[in-house]
Design an enzyme around this catalytic site. Structure first.
Site, PDB file in Angstrom:
ATOM      1  N   GLU A  47       0.863  -1.195   0.000  1.00  0.00           N
ATOM      2  CA  GLU A  47       0.000   0.000   0.000  1.00  0.00           C
ATOM      3  C   GLU A  47       0.903   1.251   0.000  1.00  0.00           C
ATOM      4  O   GLU A  47       1.979   1.251   0.608  1.00  0.00           O
ATOM      5  CB  GLU A  47      -0.829  -0.029   1.295  1.00  0.00           C
ATOM      6  N   ASN A 107      -6.865   6.302  -1.432  1.00  0.00           N
ATOM      7  CA  ASN A 107      -5.811   5.329  -1.201  1.00  0.00           C
ATOM      8  C   ASN A 107      -6.108   4.188  -2.184  1.00  0.00           C
ATOM      9  O   ASN A 107      -7.064   3.432  -1.982  1.00  0.00           O
ATOM     10  CB  ASN A 107      -5.868   4.873   0.258  1.00  0.00           C
ATOM     11  N   LYS A 124      -9.514   2.285  -1.540  1.00  0.00           N
ATOM     12  CA  LYS A 124      -9.677   1.682  -0.208  1.00  0.00           C
ATOM     13  C   LYS A 124     -10.985   2.100   0.460  1.00  0.00           C
ATOM     14  O   LYS A 124     -11.327   3.290   0.503  1.00  0.00           O
ATOM     15  CB  LYS A 124      -8.488   2.078   0.662  1.00  0.00           C
ATOM     16  N   GLU A 144      -5.610   8.601   7.995  1.00  0.00           N
ATOM     17  CA  GLU A 144      -6.177   8.233   6.687  1.00  0.00           C
ATOM     18  C   GLU A 144      -7.550   8.857   6.469  1.00  0.00           C
ATOM     19  O   GLU A 144      -7.917   9.172   5.333  1.00  0.00           O
ATOM     20  CB  GLU A 144      -6.259   6.714   6.552  1.00  0.00           C
ATOM     21  N   CYS A 170      -4.672  -3.036   2.959  1.00  0.00           N
ATOM     22  CA  CYS A 170      -4.313  -2.936   4.369  1.00  0.00           C
ATOM     23  C   CYS A 170      -5.449  -3.231   5.339  1.00  0.00           C
ATOM     24  O   CYS A 170      -5.813  -4.373   5.535  1.00  0.00           O
ATOM     25  CB  CYS A 170      -3.687  -1.579   4.663  1.00  0.00           C
ATOM     26  N   ASN A 195       0.445  -1.107   5.329  1.00  0.00           N
ATOM     27  CA  ASN A 195       1.369  -0.357   6.188  1.00  0.00           C
ATOM     28  C   ASN A 195       0.788  -0.448   7.591  1.00  0.00           C
ATOM     29  O   ASN A 195      -0.199   0.227   7.905  1.00  0.00           O
ATOM     30  CB  ASN A 195       1.377   1.136   5.827  1.00  0.00           C
TER      31      ASN A 195
HETATM   32  N1  CDT Z   1      -2.712   1.389   6.556  1.00  0.00           N
HETATM   33  C1  CDT Z   1      -3.562   0.748   7.359  1.00  0.00           C
HETATM   34  O1  CDT Z   1      -4.707   0.538   7.000  1.00  0.00           O
HETATM   35  N2  CDT Z   1      -3.111   0.371   8.543  1.00  0.00           N
HETATM   36  C2  CDT Z   1      -3.925  -0.161   9.562  1.00  0.00           C
HETATM   37  C3  CDT Z   1      -3.404   0.317  10.838  1.00  0.00           C
HETATM   38  C4  CDT Z   1      -4.397   0.278  11.853  1.00  0.00           C
HETATM   39  S1  CDT Z   1      -3.840   0.614  13.357  1.00  0.00           S
HETATM   40  C5  CDT Z   1      -2.500   1.549  13.308  1.00  0.00           C
HETATM   41  C6  CDT Z   1      -3.996  -1.671   9.613  1.00  0.00           C
HETATM   42  O2  CDT Z   1      -5.089  -2.204   9.750  1.00  0.00           O
HETATM   43  O3  CDT Z   1      -2.980  -2.339   9.574  1.00  0.00           O
END
Ligand code: CDT
Length: 334
Positions: A47, A107, A124, A144, A170, A195
């Site tokens: 991502e 995203n 996303k 986000e 993600c 990420n």
């Molecule tokens: N980028 C992304 O969606 N990351 C979320 C982080 C959530 S908590 C920091 C994930 O679900 O991994």
């Protein structure tokens, strides 16, 4: 002859805020070449692959953040990745920040086939984190909901060189509905980039963030939907923020068949037996035979947790505390 797909997750180590697109794309091409040398036909990148995970930075004025976004795909700095992939005859999935001509920010991920053609696009849907900074706005955040709109393209499945591929990004991987919606469209493989920060100052999204929850999500999605899952991490340390890594490939049996060993740039590859899913689809997860969509109405009608739905013919028992009585038993057995 069994249908197979040689597929790789191209994990990308930390990208620092000062790294240029050209530098990043050179790293991606090296990963692509290594994957191709192992006869890989589809490479999955993370991502927001082209930049650092910029939603960690608070910027009131979104227009001041345009440098993180792509206004065309491929733009001149990303074109070499498309060119090299076409030369090698390799398809790929790439996540990036998209700024549309009419000013919308998403995203986004794309699927590119082995001829260099973009065959699918996803924006996303499950945007985690916050729309405003939490605590010290100078500290790393997860913004986000500030940077992106909720995707408007739905969850699609695309034919990439003869294989039905579903995409997500993600946080989507933690939601059972995502895999099911893709499986209902015949997805054989779900690809995703992510990420996942280990934790942020003043905000710990899960008490035990998060490798086991990450793998569990992929494994449950793969098994319950009889498909392969390929997940590529942005890993390592980015501008002081640590990411979990753990790029993994999971079979329709729910087993992790390959997993990254480090937190840097790394190709994690397997030959996915696409026919393996058939045994699961024929019996235990024969959707036509066993699914009961009429019993799942709450899933589309209700967003949050709510009151129990009355069961016909039964007098509802009064609830104790905040949940049904069984909660007491659960606590006692802990
Ligand atoms: N980028 C992304 O969606 N990351 C979320 C982080 C959530 S908590 C920091 C994930 O679900 O991994």
């Amino acid at each position: 002859m069994r249908r197979q797909l040689s597929v790789a997750a191209a994990q990308v180590g930390g990208i620092q805020p000062g790294e240029t697109r050209e530098e990043v794309v050179r790293r991606l091409i090296l990963l692509l070449e290594e994957a191709a040398a192992r006869s890989t036909r589809l490479v999955v990148f993370p991502e927001l692959t082209l930049t650092t995970f910029f939603p960690r930075y608070w910027a009131q004025d979104l227009a001041s953040t345009d440098r993180w976004f792509e206004t065309e795909m491929p733009g001149p700095s990303v074109q070499p990745l498309f060119d090299r992939a076409r030369e090698l005859g390799v398809g790929f999935y790439l996540g990036y920040a998209e700024l549309t001509g009419d000013g919308h920010r998403y995203n986004t991920s794309i699927l590119v086939d082995s001829t260099g053609r973009i065959v699918g696009r996803y924006r996303k849907i499950h945007l985690p984190g916050h729309a405003r900074p939490v605590g010290d706005e100078q500290a790393p955040q997860h913004l986000e909901k500030h940077y992106f709109e909720v995707g408007d393209l739905g969850l699609g499945v695309f034919d990439v060189d003869g294989v039905r591929i579903g995409m997500c990004l993600c946080n989507d991987r933690r939601w059972a509905e995502v895999y099911r919606v893709l499986a209902l469209q015949g997805a054989e493989v779900v690809v995703l980039g992510y990420n996942s920060p280990l934790g942020l100052p003043g905000w710990q999204p899960e008490p035990h963030h998060m490798m086991s929850a990450h793998l569990l999500s992929l494994q449950a999605g793969a098994y319950q939907n009889s498909l392969w899952v390929v997940a590529a991490a942005k890993a390592g340390v980015e501008d002081g923020a640590e990411m979990i890594g753990g790029s993994a490939l999971v079979s329709p049996a729910g087993e992790v068949v390959a997993r990254a060993t480090g937190t840097g740039d790394e190709v994690v590859q397997t030959v996915a037996d696409l026919d393996l899913a058939a045994a699961y689809r024929a019996e235990i997860f024969d959707f036509e035979a066993h699914r009961r969509p009429d019993q799942y109405r709450l899933i589309t009608e209700r967003t949050g947790r709510g009151a129990p739905v009355p069961v016909p013919g039964q007098v509802p028992e009064p609830l104790t505390g905040h949940g049904p009585r069984i909660a007491t038993t659960t606590q006692e057995t802990r």
